[in-house]
Design an enzyme around this catalytic site. Sequence first.
Site, PDB file in Angstrom:
ATOM      1  N   SER A 142       0.803  -1.230   0.000  1.00  0.00           N
ATOM      2  CA  SER A 142       0.000   0.000   0.000  1.00  0.00           C
ATOM      3  C   SER A 142       0.829   1.269   0.000  1.00  0.00           C
ATOM      4  O   SER A 142       0.310   2.348  -0.277  1.00  0.00           O
ATOM      5  CB  SER A 142      -0.917   0.005   1.221  1.00  0.00           C
ATOM      6  OG  SER A 142      -1.774  -1.112   1.139  1.00  0.00           O
ATOM      7  N   CYS A 163      -8.104   1.694   0.905  1.00  0.00           N
ATOM      8  CA  CYS A 163      -9.041   0.870   0.135  1.00  0.00           C
ATOM      9  C   CYS A 163      -8.389   0.427  -1.162  1.00  0.00           C
ATOM     10  O   CYS A 163      -7.905   1.223  -1.938  1.00  0.00           O
ATOM     11  CB  CYS A 163     -10.309   1.681  -0.179  1.00  0.00           C
ATOM     12  SG  CYS A 163     -11.387   0.819  -1.330  1.00  0.00           S
TER      13      CYS A 163
END
Lengths: 382, 646
Positions: free
Chosen positions: B327, B383
């Site tokens: 991420s 997300c």
Amino acid sequence: MSYLEYRVKTIPVGWRKILFMNWGLTALIIGAAFSGFAMLISVAGGNIEPWALSQMQRFSIGLLTMFIIAMTPIWIWRNVSVPIYMLSIVLLLLVEFLGSTGMGAKRWINLGFINLQPSEVAKIALIMLLAAYYDWLPADKVSKPIWVIVPIAFISLPVLLVLQQPDLGTSLLLLLSGATVIFLAGVHWVYFGTVIAFTVGFVIALFKSRGTEWQLFQDYQFSRIDTFLNPDSDPLGAGYHISQSKIALGSGGWTGRGYMEGTQSRLNFLPEKHTDFIFTTIAEELGFIGTISILAIYVGIMIFCLHSALRHRERFSSLLTLGLTMTFFLFFAVNMSMVMGLAPVVGVPLPLISYGGSAMLVLMGAFGLIQSAHVHRPRGST
Amino acid sequence: MWQKSNIVSYRHFRTARRGLLVGGIQLGFCGLLAWRMHHLQVEKAESFRLVADENRINLRLIPNQRGEIYDRNGVKLAGNEASYSVTMVAEDAGDIDLILERLSKLINLSPEDIERSKAELEQSAKFLPVTILDRLERDDIEKIAFNAPMLPGINPEIAFSRTYPLGEIFAHVVGYVGPVSTRDLELRKDPDPLLRIPRFQIGKVGIERELETTLRGKAGTKKVEVNALGRVMREIERKEGSKGANLKLTLDTNLQAYVRARLGNESASVVVMDCNSGEILAICSSPAYDPNKFVRGISFNDYGILRDDNHRPLASKTVQDAYPPGSTFKMVTILAALEAGIINHREKIRCNGHVEVSNRKFHCWKRDGHGNVDLIKSLRESCDVYYYELAQQVGIEKIAEVARILGLGQSFDIEMSAVTSGIVPDKLWKLSARSREWVVGDTVNSSIGQGYVLASPLQLAVMIARIATGNEILPRLIESINGVKADEETSKLKLNKNNLNLVRKALFEVTNDKRGTAYDSRVLNKKSQIIGKSGTSQVRNISAVERTLGVLENKDLPWEQRDHALFVNYAPYDDPKIAVSVVVEHGGSGSTVAAPIARDITLQAIYQGTPPITAYPVEDRAKIYNQQRELKKLMPRTTKSSKVQA
């Protein structure tokens, strides 16, 4: 006894003998010895210790010995040649059993005041015996085989004993000087031709024998021959002596690096610089001028001896002088050849110059005999 | 009475004739000797004199001292320590076996030492000294000196050996030196005669290796006159060498030591950078090794332990290892989308927990989905689906371009060993490296820093520093060489300022908003607030079957299959000073494992020492207090006292 036929007047007696000594020869001997002292001082870095001083003492004793021997009538020497020869054989046997070992060979015998090398004594004793033998032997029998075998036996005995030590160099010198006396005595050419043929055959066999079980030489002797034949193959190993001495010699040039300026010997590149290899120091420091002068002194000594020998009418004197001259010649010729890479390294000192007591004394004794023969030579009535 | 018979005179005649013959031969031989003398002494004099000079004059090297290495505050990281050693010159020793045997009776010489010495003596030139044993006591040297006449060729010597006072703390950066190997000689093609000295030490890894020639300096030479035993009689000429250059690094020992202690036994790596100058303040790979062991010659056993450890202590993970950034790569995707003008910060994408691309399901880490997600929320709550959708529109080429602008996919010119360039995949790359066409699935994977994307911890630190400042920060490790500073230039990134601001704002919420994934690692004090992004990168594929059965928790997996925990951050928000990247191999979740480490280190860097406990949230303070006390015990005490002027 031919000496008894001498008229007393023709042979110098008493103190007059001194006048009849070969003074030219004596002067050259002293000259050679003094060059030796100078070089020994140089290799010691300018110090009279440790070599030059004791060499001087030995030479003084040697000079005295020479005078005493020279003053003793030559026929006395002839008469004692057999006992002297026997004594030398006994000494050689003694060294075999209780001699001290040095450099891998038993050569020395300690007499308390001096370390005697019996093989040196044998050199003179052999010549004396052979000269006496031919003096005794009627001329017509000289070439008879039975009378040839006898001197060969005389030579073989010390040669084999010395070979046993083992000292190949000295035994070859003994053989050569002995053979020279036989030759001078007039033994027929055929014998020499045969011996030379056999020698050649032996040398070939020698090299063939290498590495086999019946190898005729010790390994170290083979390796000496190897390095002699090709010193550059192992310049740091066995060929070291020869390579370094050639370098020292070559770097001398015409005039050398100057007295006490030799780098090879001063920096210890040279082995045995005060004994067998002292010639290299002369060569490096004094150059070609120095070495040719030393050679000239030796040649001078030889010529004096030869001249004296050819004037002798007595076989003993003549053969003795010629034989001892040969011994002297072999000394310096072998030493110089070895140093200059013409012969393998054998332990032969430079006569009168190399440091060493035994060789010096014996050599002076030899000159004493030559002088004695010279002094006691019958001269026209004076 | 003097009348001779015929026979007698004939005899005499013959003796005289043969005597003349023998005398003639003798004189002839003397002539030969004279000719030989002339030949050797006069004709060949020149060449022999030359050889004699070579014989006596010997050129010797005077090894110079290696340059020392200091940290930014002048703490010595690598120095030279005087030590005694014995060397042997084969040429002078003669019988090597005999001399070694005699020597072994005097000093403690192991059979291995003897074996090795013999091997070296055989290999090297006969006149070169070979070290038999080093690091000897004074007593040993005195014994050897006393017995010198028995030990030709043996020389006691004072040498300088390399020491690393801080041991393993700087192991991977500074590296170590070791004896020159034949492979080194082949690789380096360095004509420096110093390298031909047996056992001469050169840098093997790290700065020691990369700046080898700078540190080595130049050896002096002396011409000496030697005698046959190799003993030096006098010096003829001497040319002094020059000492190797001293290095001053940008590293801060206090911070580095703290980082090292904080990482403990984790297989982890940390890079701390000055955001503005690119100076690396700490660069630490854990676990580490003691470089001093390598200088002395590490034992086979010790080396085996280091080599076989699955935490790879020998690896310099900060620069030579590349990990899927997970991420932490999302900033790249967002910036690419913003630069391409595909989205703005208000646009929302719906997250149902997964998305289907070319008949393949791509899952969000949150099974139930995030609902409607905008830009800020996508980063804050990390997300995945948002990025899957975005990436398909932006395309891999634009993502790759931004990634490169931010410093990924390139190897930085930093003085460490085996600096990797990582991988920023694009269509061309896949075609040449994998011989396959690029598919949309690859783009989707790349968007969240999985798939082919690989980045080193150093690259991640540069990335976050560039995002923080908007400048093209380049990492630097060397502050000055012999006091001369390298000039630095930084240019603006080719990225829109507003887009960067937007990303920074989103990142702020990651750590400082209650809903942020790394909120637990927030800092209360405004001046040292950290702004960062966590990453948890998978090292295995999770099959569909596994998903239906329920994904295994990290703690239930074998260590090698657990996720990597990553965190990148800078601090503070308004005026970025420090950039940090943390990678904990197989550590688990980025936000729970890597983020706390990053926070502690950032605070330590900003406060240049132990931060006040008040900077931490109240609930953490008790734990942090204990932790600070524990770590202080681990920090080296020498740090302060070994401080000297560089």
